[in-house]
Design an enzyme around this catalytic site. Structure first.
Site, mmCIF file in Angstrom:
data_model
loop_
_atom_site.group_PDB
_atom_site.id
_atom_site.type_symbol
_atom_site.label_atom_id
_atom_site.label_comp_id
_atom_site.label_asym_id
_atom_site.label_seq_id
_atom_site.Cartn_x
_atom_site.Cartn_y
_atom_site.Cartn_z
ATOM 1 C CG ASP A 42 -37.116 -25.895 -8.402
ATOM 2 O OD1 ASP A 42 -36.354 -24.926 -8.325
ATOM 3 O OD2 ASP A 42 -38.019 -25.997 -9.258
ATOM 4 C CE LYS A 49 -30.061 -26.189 -7.564
ATOM 5 N NZ LYS A 49 -31.396 -26.770 -7.780
ATOM 6 C CD GLN A 51 -30.340 -23.758 -14.015
ATOM 7 O OE1 GLN A 51 -29.179 -23.736 -14.339
ATOM 8 N NE2 GLN A 51 -30.941 -22.695 -13.496
ATOM 9 N N GLY A 100 -33.883 -20.302 -8.919
ATOM 10 C CA GLY A 100 -34.567 -19.670 -7.786
ATOM 11 C C GLY A 100 -34.249 -20.502 -6.561
ATOM 12 C CG HIS A 101 -30.761 -21.464 -5.690
ATOM 13 N ND1 HIS A 101 -29.418 -21.532 -5.914
ATOM 14 C CD2 HIS A 101 -31.337 -22.121 -6.721
ATOM 15 C CE1 HIS A 101 -29.198 -22.208 -7.032
ATOM 16 N NE2 HIS A 101 -30.347 -22.572 -7.546
HETATM 17 P P1 GDP Z 1 -33.301 -24.934 -5.124
HETATM 18 O O1 GDP Z 1 -33.620 -24.260 -6.401
HETATM 19 O O2 GDP Z 1 -32.664 -26.265 -5.301
HETATM 20 O O3 GDP Z 1 -32.512 -24.070 -4.164
HETATM 21 O O4 GDP Z 1 -34.713 -25.235 -4.410
HETATM 22 P P2 GDP Z 1 -35.980 -24.240 -4.307
HETATM 23 O O5 GDP Z 1 -35.686 -23.200 -3.313
HETATM 24 O O6 GDP Z 1 -36.422 -23.813 -5.659
HETATM 25 O O7 GDP Z 1 -37.083 -25.257 -3.809
HETATM 26 C C1 GDP Z 1 -36.912 -26.017 -2.655
HETATM 27 C C2 GDP Z 1 -38.082 -25.727 -1.714
HETATM 28 O O8 GDP Z 1 -38.050 -26.658 -0.669
HETATM 29 C C3 GDP Z 1 -38.005 -24.359 -1.045
HETATM 30 O O9 GDP Z 1 -39.297 -23.878 -0.848
HETATM 31 C C4 GDP Z 1 -37.327 -24.655 0.281
HETATM 32 O O10 GDP Z 1 -37.637 -23.703 1.301
HETATM 33 C C5 GDP Z 1 -37.928 -25.989 0.590
HETATM 34 N N1 GDP Z 1 -37.129 -26.882 1.411
HETATM 35 C C6 GDP Z 1 -35.813 -27.211 1.325
HETATM 36 N N2 GDP Z 1 -35.513 -28.203 2.167
HETATM 37 C C7 GDP Z 1 -36.658 -28.523 2.806
HETATM 38 C C8 GDP Z 1 -37.005 -29.523 3.765
HETATM 39 O O11 GDP Z 1 -36.185 -30.318 4.188
HETATM 40 N N3 GDP Z 1 -38.326 -29.557 4.162
HETATM 41 C C9 GDP Z 1 -39.251 -28.669 3.704
HETATM 42 N N4 GDP Z 1 -40.503 -28.760 4.171
HETATM 43 N N5 GDP Z 1 -38.973 -27.756 2.782
HETATM 44 C C10 GDP Z 1 -37.681 -27.685 2.340
HETATM 45 P P1 IMO Z 2 -33.024 -24.069 -9.745
HETATM 46 O O1 IMO Z 2 -31.588 -23.588 -9.716
HETATM 47 C C1 IMO Z 2 -36.178 -26.122 -11.941
HETATM 48 C C2 IMO Z 2 -36.147 -25.722 -16.294
HETATM 49 C C3 IMO Z 2 -37.324 -24.983 -16.908
HETATM 50 C C4 IMO Z 2 -37.430 -25.719 -18.220
HETATM 51 C C5 IMO Z 2 -35.952 -25.969 -18.592
HETATM 52 C C6 IMO Z 2 -35.366 -24.940 -19.539
HETATM 53 O O2 IMO Z 2 -33.951 -23.214 -8.973
HETATM 54 O O3 IMO Z 2 -33.108 -25.518 -9.404
HETATM 55 P P2 IMO Z 2 -34.546 -22.435 -19.177
HETATM 56 O O4 IMO Z 2 -35.302 -21.224 -18.729
HETATM 57 O O5 IMO Z 2 -33.382 -22.785 -18.322
HETATM 58 O O6 IMO Z 2 -34.182 -22.383 -20.629
HETATM 59 O O7 IMO Z 2 -35.628 -23.646 -19.059
HETATM 60 O O8 IMO Z 2 -35.252 -25.934 -17.375
HETATM 61 N N1 IMO Z 2 -35.418 -24.976 -15.250
HETATM 62 C C7 IMO Z 2 -35.521 -25.227 -13.939
HETATM 63 N N2 IMO Z 2 -36.319 -26.097 -13.282
HETATM 64 N N3 IMO Z 2 -35.274 -25.385 -11.262
HETATM 65 C C8 IMO Z 2 -34.443 -24.531 -11.912
HETATM 66 O O9 IMO Z 2 -33.460 -23.872 -11.281
HETATM 67 C C9 IMO Z 2 -34.574 -24.388 -13.306
HETATM 68 N N4 IMO Z 2 -33.968 -23.650 -14.246
HETATM 69 C C10 IMO Z 2 -34.478 -24.024 -15.421
HETATM 70 O O10 IMO Z 2 -38.485 -25.133 -16.123
HETATM 71 O O11 IMO Z 2 -38.020 -26.979 -18.035
HETATM 72 MG MG MG Z 3 -35.277 -23.461 -7.426
#
Ligand code: GDP
Ligand code: IMO
Ligand code: MG
Length: 425
Positions: free
Chosen positions: A12, A15, A223, A39-40
């Protein structure tokens, strides 16, 4: 130019947003490990998209998106995701979304086995996303998995599914859970197979021919490095290699073909699920949650939050071979009076620069912090490095020094446009 974009912390990191920013100049976007545990989030033209299995490049016209061999695919969820994106106006065809015939299949029963295993662990649970990821990779390693190639011939698929549903149900019952309805499971997978079949192909030659032709490939890591099954906080990890090497084994593009590796990091740290987190801090968590930030994109769980952990990032930069870091969520620190960076751990009378392996050692680790002044100013409207407050630029520079890798861009908001190159690389 082939670029890896890797989560450098516990996932999270943002990415999706970084990939989206880089896709403009890419021809292919590839997911090579993980599954719908990812979840991106991408915010483009004010519209929010959350991608789980489909590469984020799908949001740009004319790009080829590949779900490569290392990914584990839940067919019904992938169909649902495709439909959802199409409803949002995204074009998805067998030409712009390719699925590897070598990718393994997550069955609905794998999700139940995941939940049953978590329940059996009780207070020692991993805190998985319950997407069936661990059980599916376990089947792959046990050499009993079903692959997307099995979807091509429906008659063959019925045969393999019948056997696998039976053995998976036996496993579920052993864990004390009721068996899933075999017919219902079979029908659900068969229906999804009909939708996915035109997308399934041998993606390895496709990608390697693209490399030969000088196309730009972007690898979308899922991840984060500390969830890597080898390098992460085992056993509180996911079941794939989330680090740079996983992009190669998970796609069939050789390490010799990779030109650039980018580590995505937040300006602070978050983690979902259980496991060690030395710099976790209740105050920063309350503050970010109060702003409505840091709730999981896949499960909606509030993310645990803390200060930047230089020990984790230094280790991560090392085993991933990062050339540069893309920092996101710098604006999350806008109103902090002082900002902490952990530079090392104190474990008893030892000072550690890298994380320990044992959980019992993690429990003894105390972060050693360096404090920097905050900038207490809104940065979300800044569009150039020079516009950022001096204290903010000093933090980014110091961050790069502690990690041992320069920060090449910073994010000051979730929108496509809110990415600022630093000029530090
Ligand atoms: P990922 O799994 O690495 O793609 O990240 P996620 O989407 O799960 O979580 C990142 C969160 O940060 C999302 O809600 C994005 O919209 C938000 N985000 C990413 N870059 C920025 C930033 O520079 N500032 C803010 N405020 N939010 C950001
Ligand atoms: P993105 O791509 C954050 C974490 C789960 C748990 C561990 C194992 O959005 O960054 P799993 O279901 O993979 O067997 O869970 O890994 N986890 C993540 N945490 N972002 C993710 O993906 C994750 N995918 C798995 O919360 O701790
Ligand atoms: Mg994510």
């Amino acid at each position: 130019m082939n670029t890896l974009v890797i989560g450098s912390q516990w996932g999270d990191e943002g990415k999706g947003k970084v990939i989206d920013f880089l896709t403009e100049t890419a021809d292919f976007v590839v997911r090579s490990q993980g599954g719908s545990n990812a979840g991106h989030t991408v915010i483009a033209a004010g519209k929010k998209y959350v991608l789980h299995l489909v590469p984020s490049g799908i949001l740009w016209p004319g790009k080829v998106n590949v779900i490569a061999n290392g990914v584990v695919i839940n067919p019904t969820m992938l169909v649902e995701e495709i439909r959802g994106l199409q409803q949002q106006g995204v074009t998805i065809t067998p030409q712009n979304l390719l699925i590897s015939d070598r990718a393994h299949v997550v069955l609905p029963i794998h999700k139940q086995i995941d939940a049953a295993q978590e329940e059996a662990l009780g207070e020692h649970k991993i805190g998985t996303t319950k997407q069936g990821i661990g059980p599916t990779y376990a089947d792959k390693a046990r050499r009993i998995g079903i692959r997307m190639a099995d979807f091509i011939d429906p008659k063959h698929l019925v045969e393999v599914l019948t056997v696998r549903i039976k053995t998976a149900n036996e496993e579920l019952v052993r864990l004390g859970w009721p068996a899933a309805d075999p017919q219902e499971t079979l029908e659900a997978v068969m229906a999804a197979a009909d939708v996915l079949r035109p997308h399934i192909t041998n993606t390895i030659p496709v990608l390697n021919e693209a490399v030969k032709a000088g196309k730009n490939i972007l690898f979308e890591g899922a991840q984060g490095a500390m969830l890597d099954i080898d390098f992460g906080t085992y056993p509180f990890v996911t079941s794939s290699n989330t680090s740079a090497g996983g992009c190669c084994t998970g796609s069939g593009v050789a390490p010799t073909r990779i030109d650039r590796t980018i580590g995505v990091c937040k300006a602070y740290t978050t983690r979902v699920g259980e496991g060690p987190f030395a710099t976790e801090d209740a105050e920063i968590a309350d503050y970010l949650h109060g702003l409505g930030r840091e709730f999981g994109a896949t499960t909606g769980r509030p993310r645990r939050c803390g200060w930047t952990d230089g020990v984790v990032l230094r280790f991560s930069a090392m085993f991933n071979g990062f050339d540069e870091m893309a920092m996101t969520n710098l604006d999350g620190l806008d109103h902090m009076k002082t900002i902490k960076i952990c530079t090392a751990y104190k474990m008893g009378d030892q000072i550690l620069s890298y994380p320990p392996a044992l959980m019992s050692d993690w429990a003894k680790c105390e972060p050693i912090y360096e404090e920097l002044p905050g900038w207490q100013q809104d940065t979300t409207g800044c569009t150039a490095w020079e516009q950022l407050p001096e204290a903010c630029r000093a933090y980014v520079k110091r961050f790069g020094e502690v990690v041992g890798c320069p920060v090449s861009s910073v994010g000051v908001g979730p929108d496509r446009e809110q990415t600022i190159p630093t000029g530090l690389v």
